[in-house]
Design an enzyme around this catalytic site. Structure first.
Site, PDB file in Angstrom:
ATOM      1  N   ASN A  51       1.835  12.027   6.830  1.00 55.56           N
ATOM      2  CA  ASN A  51       3.165  11.650   7.318  1.00 55.56           C
ATOM      3  C   ASN A  51       4.249  11.991   6.296  1.00 55.56           C
ATOM      4  OD1 ASN A  51       2.879  10.669   9.949  1.00 55.56           O
ATOM      5  ND2 ASN A  51       2.282   8.621   9.265  1.00 55.56           N
ATOM      6  N   GLU A  69      -3.811   4.453  11.946  1.00 55.00           N
ATOM      7  CA  GLU A  69      -4.661   5.650  11.940  1.00 55.00           C
ATOM      8  C   GLU A  69      -6.131   5.285  12.079  1.00 55.00           C
ATOM      9  OE1 GLU A  69      -3.985   4.620   7.537  1.00 55.00           O
ATOM     10  OE2 GLU A  69      -2.873   4.517   9.400  1.00 55.00           O
TER      11      GLU A  69
END
Length: 336
Positions: free
Chosen positions: A216, A252
């Site tokens: 990210n 995640e």
């Protein structure tokens, strides 16, 4: 030895039953009211509403613990109704030629009456029945009220089925389309109850994308979201059996509940998932050779019978997988 008959299209029948979301569900006062009314109207010793899958009969509601909550299908009288789709009245269980060689001959029950629960006009998924210790039909006996109460039960089942379909919408992760944490919590409870009911194991795989924060940070959240979607798509392709559940349980982190799967088989499945994700070639700036990898922890109900313990066991295995360098599968100890 007595053998239970099976109806045609048995696999499809069981799939319809499973779609109702009733197997291994918690007690429901609505069904309990039906069985209590049934017992009181007929003056029976016991009334029950039973669901019959491929191998077992499970009582959704029963008025007495004298009838077991779970029994093998071959030990059930109701399997005759499942096979025929027709109501059945037996004046004396002990002398009926229909039940020659049946284990129920040694039970205290003498009189039996049951009617089918038929969904969609075709699929006999269960029965509504009464049992008495006295042989013979009571004076003026008719199955008319039993049929009416069975119809009421079917209305309840259909309502639960449609409600289950609506719940799927609120139990879905918006980004990936997989189940969300709420669905996972319900399904792991169900999986543990089913394992206890059937004696078959269930396993849990927890999967965490390695170094997801770095993905990210380096590539931006749209790239991270795209990676999550691709991981979810791969997991959806893997979880194709009716008892398999795949969900996104954290940012995640993903989970797979595998019904009827022991620890070695689940570990093999997890390793296949790991290599599959590695082969997907999803870009990850901090991953080996610039590709995304995942760490996986595996546990089974064979050593952790409650949902909390099962999750904790798989979570410890996942933590261990991260600790040894990631991109690896670790299984929980056989007994903890």
């Amino acid at each position: 030895m007595w053998q239970s008959p099976s109806p045609p299209a048995e696999r499809e029948r069981v799939e319809v039953l499973e779609s109702c979301g009733l197997l291994d569900s918690l007690p429901d006062p609505s069904f309990d009211r039906v069985t209590q009314l049934t017992r009181l109207f007929y003056g029976a010793d016991v009334a029950f509403l039973g669901l019959v899958d491929g191998s077992m009969q499970w009582m959704k509601s029963r008025t007495s613990t004298d009838v077991p909550e779970i029994s093998g299908r071959n030990d059930s009288i109701c399997t005759l109704i499942i096979a025929s789709g027709r109501e059945l009245v037996i004046d004396d269980i002990r002398t009926s030629p229909l039940l020659a060689g049946h284990a129920v001959h040694g039970s205290p029950w003498r009189f039996y009456a049951g009617v089918p629960l038929i969904l969609d006009g075709r699929w006999t998924i269960g029965t509504l029945c009464i049992l008495s210790r006295t042989p013979g039909k009571p004076e003026g006996f008719t199955t008319a009220v039993l049929r009416d109460l069975a119809a009421l039960s079917l209305d309840l089942i259909e309502f639960r089925r449609r409600n289950s379909e609506l719940q799927l919408l609120s139990h879905s992760d918006k980004l990936t389309g997989l189940g969300n944490r709420r669905l996972f919590d319900e399904e792991i409870e169900r999986a543990c109850r089913r394992a206890k009911r059937t004696g078959e194991p269930a396993s849990l795989i927890l999967l965490d994308i390695d170094h997801f924060k770095q993905l990210n940070d380096a590539s931006g959240h749209p790239a991270g979201d795209a990676a999550l979607v691709r991981v979810a798509s791969a997991l959806r392709d893997i979880a194709r059996r009716p008892d398999d559940v795949v969900a996104r349980v954290g940012g995640e982190e993903f989970a797979l509940i595998l019904g009827g799967t022991d620890l070695p088989a689940a570990a093999e499945r997890a390793e296949w998932i790991r290599t599959r994700l590695e082969a997907e070639g999803i870009a990850h700036p901090a991953g080996p050779r610039g590709k995304l990898t995942a760490s996986l922890g595996v546990a089974s109900t064979q050593s952790a019978e409650t949902p909390d313990r099962l999750f904790a066991s798989a979570d410890r295995a996942l933590y261990a997988a991260k600790a040894v360098g990631r991109n690896v599968v670790i299984t929980a100890p056989a007994a903890e």
